[in-house]
Design an enzyme around this catalytic site. Structure first.
Site, PDB file in Angstrom:
ATOM      1  N   SER A 678       0.802  -1.214   0.000  1.00 53.91           N
ATOM      2  CA  SER A 678       0.000   0.000   0.000  1.00 53.91           C
ATOM      3  C   SER A 678       0.845   1.279   0.000  1.00 53.91           C
ATOM      4  O   SER A 678       0.305   2.374  -0.100  1.00 53.91           O
ATOM      5  CB  SER A 678      -0.948   0.007   1.194  1.00 53.91           C
ATOM      6  OG  SER A 678      -0.204   0.150   2.376  1.00 53.91           O
ATOM      7  N   LYS A 721      -6.250   4.144   8.772  1.00 59.91           N
ATOM      8  CA  LYS A 721      -5.285   5.040   8.145  1.00 59.91           C
ATOM      9  C   LYS A 721      -5.782   6.477   8.169  1.00 59.91           C
ATOM     10  O   LYS A 721      -5.030   7.403   8.477  1.00 59.91           O
ATOM     11  CB  LYS A 721      -5.027   4.596   6.701  1.00 59.91           C
ATOM     12  CG  LYS A 721      -4.194   3.324   6.608  1.00 59.91           C
ATOM     13  CD  LYS A 721      -4.072   2.861   5.169  1.00 59.91           C
ATOM     14  CE  LYS A 721      -3.151   1.647   5.064  1.00 59.91           C
ATOM     15  NZ  LYS A 721      -3.124   1.107   3.711  1.00 59.91           N
TER      16      LYS A 721
END
Ligand code: ADP
Length: 785
Positions: A678, A721
């Site tokens: 990611s 996140k």
């Protein structure tokens, strides 16, 4: 012994004695009580002090004058003492005499006597006999406790066989007849043989006597020894404060057994064990082992249970009492409880709370227990690699104990507690066996009604226990275990949620825990914000609660020192209590140079932002990666670089930007493990920023996987996140377009504070981040208003 020459007269008075034989040269004390003999002694003392001592033939007879043996000893009175009990006469023997005729019979007898001489022998045989006699004598002395050992030495000094025999016989108490026989033996060889015979007999007797004595003594010794030891033991136990009445301990155990509700089989085992115990010495190690075992059996709540009070309204209240928000979680818990209420025998799945530390997993568990009216226990499975930690060690091990499950049950004191299994994701496995399979058995409703612990060796019914598991991460939980569980996720809190929770829950609790009054301390919101931003960086509330606690401690100290009045904690005050900030909001500064981009990472502790820095230096087309990066991340870096090279022209950078250069990509703040694809978008942005010389837009963070052809693929952990980025003051976020649905989970408030850019291609990313405008840009199209 001095030799005395006495010319004996022909007629001498006779002193009859009961059982002493006087031998020549021997000095013997005699006690005289009878009148006539006192007179005799007086008369003798007036004259030459000489007399004949002879033994009465039959001491039973009382005739007067008594008949005496015809062989006696002439002796001389060496001393006379008058005492109360009679006259003590000391006589020294001179020689053997024969009484040939009784001459006068007045008050005492007189006799005509004839001196008898020894028939002497010399030679080897006599010498051998002497040695032999001495030997026997020595052995006898060695065996008899009341004969002084010096006698041996004394008798060795006698070199004549006749006197030796006389001396030996006179020291031993062999009875009057034997002594008389020796006295009458004039032939010294004959005398020695007789003596040896007597000595042998005596020795046998002595030996036998000693054996008997030894046997008797051994018996006494043993029982005495035991007696002493027991007394000592009692004294020691008393000193240690141990109840030394062993039977009391046993009867106490019996009483406890009687009072305790137990399954039949368990009662049987306990009974046998108490029986075994009663036969053991309390000092033996087995005693302790057996005693501990019994305590376990008698302490465990085999039949003790609390009554469930499942009341959904009440449960709702309890959950709300301790927890702010968490609507989804609470709803699922209430549903779960409702099913339990409707069907108590329904063995539903096991709840598993998954989320970063400090997000309320434990306190939810406690609240569930409170809502159901159950006890609450909690064990940690973190680092458990040994099956025995779950299931116990066999009692043959020194210091063996039951496993953690049974220990937890004992702590709960009821057989139906809410039992929290913490950190199931940290369960290990190695050669000592797989603890997760033991755990499976614990959680399996088909099997856990007869859970067997190695230590107990008895089956315990766990079927009424309500197990709740917790974990930071879902992935590491072994899948058979995961299949048993209903996962409830707790992602972490936003700054505003934290502010609310701190104000409503943490501050009041910390204030009262530090012995303060609510009215004494007030926290300004700005102060709380400062603590959250600059002293903590977490998804949960642990550190926040700790820091609030630290401030309360500081206040409590000042109150104790006499400071009065209310305390208002403002943002400025925070530093005074907590010291320098632990985290600086450095986002803006760090992205002001080209080559730095902000990524977002998912971590078990709830997400964090990370800075990816790219630098270039003269070299040979090497790509260096540092910062403990995993393989997947390295591949992402390679892919990013390849993409950049293939698109150089379009992006308006020199085709040769890579020539004669090494590129270094570093991901600092190495505490968080960095792997996963990611970070691809972030790396590419950092590289592009480096080669174009344009800094990345301020307060922008991003996540997403890239392909070699520049597509942006979706990634996981969006909520964590985004929350982490928000905590760090990020205002704009680039996300893969396919993650659009995840935005629904983001709290309203954060959504309002943040601009989200949803992209499907790298071009879009570079346009937003670096303002690079080029052909085929899709920025407008992908931008969410
Ligand atoms: P975990 O078990 O997930 O590590 P804890 O249950 O120990 O977390 O929670 C840490 C602290 O935060 C506890 O004092 C708990 O009461 C508090 N807390 C967590 N979540 C909430 C919430 N939603 N509302 C109020 N307090 C909370």
């Amino acid at each position: 012994m001095e030799e005395m020459e006495h010319k004996l007269p022909e007629i001498l008075p006779i002193l009859p004695v009961r059982d002493s034989v006087i031998f020549p040269r021997m000095v013997v004390p005699l006690m005289i009580r009878d009148e006539e003999y006192v007179k005799l002694v007086d008369e003798v003392l007036q004259k030459d002090k000489l007399l004949v001592v002879s033994m009465i033939k039959d001491p039973e007879k009382t005739e007067r004058p008594p008949e005496v043996f015809r062989v006696g000893t002439a002796g001389i009175i060496v001393k006379l003492t008058k005492a109360e009990e009679g006259t003590v006469l000391v006589v020294q023997g001179i020689s053997r005499v024969a009484i040939t005729e009784i001459v006068s019979d007045e008050s005492y007898q007189k006799a005509r006597i004839k001196e008898l001489k020894d028939v002497e022998h010399t030679g080897k045989e006599i010498e051998a006999m002497m040695v032999n006699a001495l030997n026997l004598f020595k052995q006898i002395i060695d065996l008899s406790p009341h004969l002084p050992p010096e006698l041996v030495q004394l008798s060795r000094n006698v070199d004549q066989p006749g006197p030796l025999a006389d001396m030996i016989i006179s020291t031993l108490n062999l009875g009057r007849n034997k002594k008389q026989e020796i006295l009458e033996s004039l032939d010294v060889k004959d005398r020695l043989s007789k003596l040896m015979l007597f000595l042998n007999e005596e020795l046998e007797l002595q030996k036998m006597g000693k054996e008997i004595q030894d046997r008797v003594r051994k018996g006494i010794d043993k029982s005495q020894r035991e007696y002493f030891l027991r007394e000592q033991l009692k004294a020691i136990q008393k000193e240690l404060g141990i109840d030394n009445e062993e039977p009391t301990e046993i009867s106490e155990l019996k009483e406890r057994l009687k009072q305790k509700a137990l399954p039949d089989q368990v009662r049987e085992v306990a009974k046998k064990e108490i029986d075994r115990l009663s036969k053991m010495s309390p000092m033996s190690p087995e005693y302790t082992v057996s005693r501990t075992y019994l305590d376990w059996i008698l302490d465990l709540p085999w039949r003790e249970a609390t009554e469930d009070t499942i009341d959904i309204t009440k449960a709702r209240k309890v959950l709300d009492k301790y927890h702010y928000n968490l609507e989804k979680v609470k709803k699922r818990i209430l549903e779960y409880l409702a099913v339990r209420k409707l069907n108590p025998d329904h063995k539903g799945p096991i709840l598993c709370f998954v989320g970063p530390p400090g997000t309320g997993k434990t306190s939810l568990g406690k609240a569930i227990a409170e809502a159901m009216g159950r006890k609450f226990v909690r064990i940690s499975l973190g680092g458990v690699r040994d099956e025995a930690e779950i299931r116990g060690h066999r009692r043959t091990y020194v210091g063996a104990l039951p496993g953690r499950i049974i220990q937890g049950i004992k702590k709960a004191g009821s057989n139906n507690p809410v039992f929290m299994l913490d950190e199931v994701d940290k369960l290990g496995m190695d050669f000592r066996g797989d603890p997760s399979s033991a755990l499976l058995e614990v959680l399996d409703p088909e099997q856990n009604n007869s859970f067997s612990d190695h230590y107990l060796e008895l089956e315990f019914d766990l079927s009424r226990v309500m197990f709740i598991a917790t974990a930071n991460q879902l992935d590491p939980i072994p899948s058979p275990l995961r299949d048993r569980m209903e996962i409830i996720e707790l992602a972490g809190y936003t700054e505003d949620e934290k502010l609310e929770i701190a104000t409503k829950f943490l501050i009041p609790r910390q204030i009262s825990e530090h012995g303060l009054k609510r009215s004494q301390v007030k926290f300004r919101r700005s102060a709380l914000r400062k603590i959250i931003r600059e002293y903590t960086r977490e998804a949960g509330l642990r550190n926040l609660e700790r820091e609030i606690g630290a401030i309360c401690r500081g206040v409590a100290k000042e109150v104790a020192e006499g400071k009065k009045g209310g305390f208002v904690i403002s943002a400025e005050e925070v530093k005074k209590y907590l010291g320098k900030p632990k985290f600086t909001p450095d986002v803006a500064e760090r992205t002001s140079v080209p080559g730095v981009a902000i990524g977002m990472a998912w971590t078990p502790t709830g997400g964090d932002i990370l800075f990816i820095e790219a630098t270039m230096m003269p070299g040979n087309k090497a790509l260096v990666l540092t910062g403990q990066l995993g393989d997947v991340m390295k591949e992402s870096a390679q892919a990013a670089l390849s993409y950049l090279r293939s698109r150089a022209e379009e992006l308006g950078i020199s085709k040769d930007f890579y020539k004669d250069k090494d590129i270094h990509i570093h991901v600092p703040a190495g505490a968080i493990p960095k792997d996963g694809p990611s970070a691809g978008v972030t790396m590419l942005t950092a590289l592009a920023s480096l080669v174009t010389g344009k800094p990345v837009k301020r307060n922008l963070a991003m996540t997403g996987e890239v392909t070699l052809r520049g597509l942006v693929l979706p990634v996981g952990g969006i909520k964590e996140k985004v929350l982490a980025a928000n905590r760090s003051g990020i205002k704009q976020i680039i996300l893969p377009k396919e993650n659009q649905n995840d935005l629904d989970e983001i709290p309203e408030k954060i959504r309002k504070q943040t601009t989200f850019h949803l992209v499907s291609r790298m071009d879009g990313v570079l346009e937003i981040a670096l303002g690079l405008n080029h052909k085929g840009s899709t920025q407008q199209k992908n931008r969410k208003k």
